[in-house]
Design an enzyme around this catalytic site. Sequence first.
Site, mmCIF file in Angstrom:
data_model
loop_
_atom_site.group_PDB
_atom_site.id
_atom_site.type_symbol
_atom_site.label_atom_id
_atom_site.label_comp_id
_atom_site.label_asym_id
_atom_site.label_seq_id
_atom_site.Cartn_x
_atom_site.Cartn_y
_atom_site.Cartn_z
ATOM 1 N N HIS A 109 0.819 -1.141 -0.248
ATOM 2 C CA HIS A 109 0.102 0.016 0.269
ATOM 3 C C HIS A 109 0.859 1.312 0.120
ATOM 4 C CE1 HIS A 109 0.638 -0.015 4.529
ATOM 5 N NE2 HIS A 109 0.005 -1.210 4.438
HETATM 6 P P1 TYD Z 1 -1.752 -2.239 8.170
HETATM 7 O O1 TYD Z 1 -1.333 -1.694 7.613
HETATM 8 O O2 TYD Z 1 -2.179 -3.260 6.684
HETATM 9 O O3 TYD Z 1 -0.176 -3.768 8.248
HETATM 10 P P2 TYD Z 1 0.720 -4.134 6.930
HETATM 11 O O4 TYD Z 1 0.595 -2.711 6.409
HETATM 12 O O5 TYD Z 1 1.784 -4.431 7.682
HETATM 13 O O6 TYD Z 1 0.184 -4.802 5.892
HETATM 14 O O7 TYD Z 1 -2.930 -2.526 8.850
HETATM 15 C C1 TYD Z 1 -3.049 -4.222 9.363
HETATM 16 C C2 TYD Z 1 -4.606 -3.519 10.141
HETATM 17 O O8 TYD Z 1 -4.275 -3.214 11.061
HETATM 18 C C3 TYD Z 1 -5.305 -2.996 8.977
HETATM 19 O O9 TYD Z 1 -6.595 -3.788 9.239
HETATM 20 C C4 TYD Z 1 -5.206 -1.530 10.021
HETATM 21 C C5 TYD Z 1 -5.474 -1.358 11.057
HETATM 22 N N1 TYD Z 1 -4.093 -0.736 11.311
HETATM 23 C C6 TYD Z 1 -5.081 0.102 12.399
HETATM 24 O O10 TYD Z 1 -6.180 0.185 13.222
HETATM 25 N N2 TYD Z 1 -4.342 1.141 13.186
HETATM 26 C C7 TYD Z 1 -3.662 1.191 12.741
HETATM 27 O O11 TYD Z 1 -2.316 2.323 13.584
HETATM 28 C C8 TYD Z 1 -2.814 0.394 11.695
HETATM 29 C C9 TYD Z 1 -1.378 0.098 11.362
HETATM 30 C C10 TYD Z 1 -2.981 -0.715 10.859
#
Ligand code: TYD
Length: 134
Positions: free
Chosen positions: A46
């Site tokens: 992303h």
């Molecule tokens: P995501 O940023 O997609 O993780 P990665 O990049 O490691 O794959 O986040 C994973 C999940 O956690 C998604 O459902 C959003 C949630 N999230 C929060 O609720 N708060 C936060 O500060 C972050 C970074 C993620």
Amino acid sequence: MIVKFKTHGQPSSGYLSFFEDSDIGFPIKRVYYTYGAPQGTKRGFHAHKELQQIAWCPYGDITLILDNGIIREEVRLDKPTLGLKIGKGIWCEMIWNKAESVLCVAASMHYDESDYIRNYDEFLRHVKEGYWND
Ligand code: TYD
């Protein structure tokens, strides 16, 4: 952009590394961390519209792939003293080279799902349209 954290210490008693707002160029509103991932795990995929972040790996070995829509660059975080600044408009993927590696991130904004771009074609459209051009 790689940031080398200021560090105090010695092998006999360990080390302390640190950074402050002024070392990274933005005020920190949120800290999160990812852990417990098996070797080979891929996360991320992303970009962010506005969020600025700094990532570091206090334990383990993680490769970050940064893509600005034109150039893809790989950075390996395998030392606790190394940080990587990730600006807005950068597509980011993370690969766990070692199980149980810990990825910590300090971020410039509170969590906001509407700031994410989770589709690569949509990211490329934003780049083409100059969304992040000054
Ligand atoms: P995501 O940023 O997609 O993780 P990665 O990049 O490691 O794959 O986040 C994973 C999940 O956690 C998604 O459902 C959003 C949630 N999230 C929060 O609720 N708060 C936060 O500060 C972050 C970074 C993620």
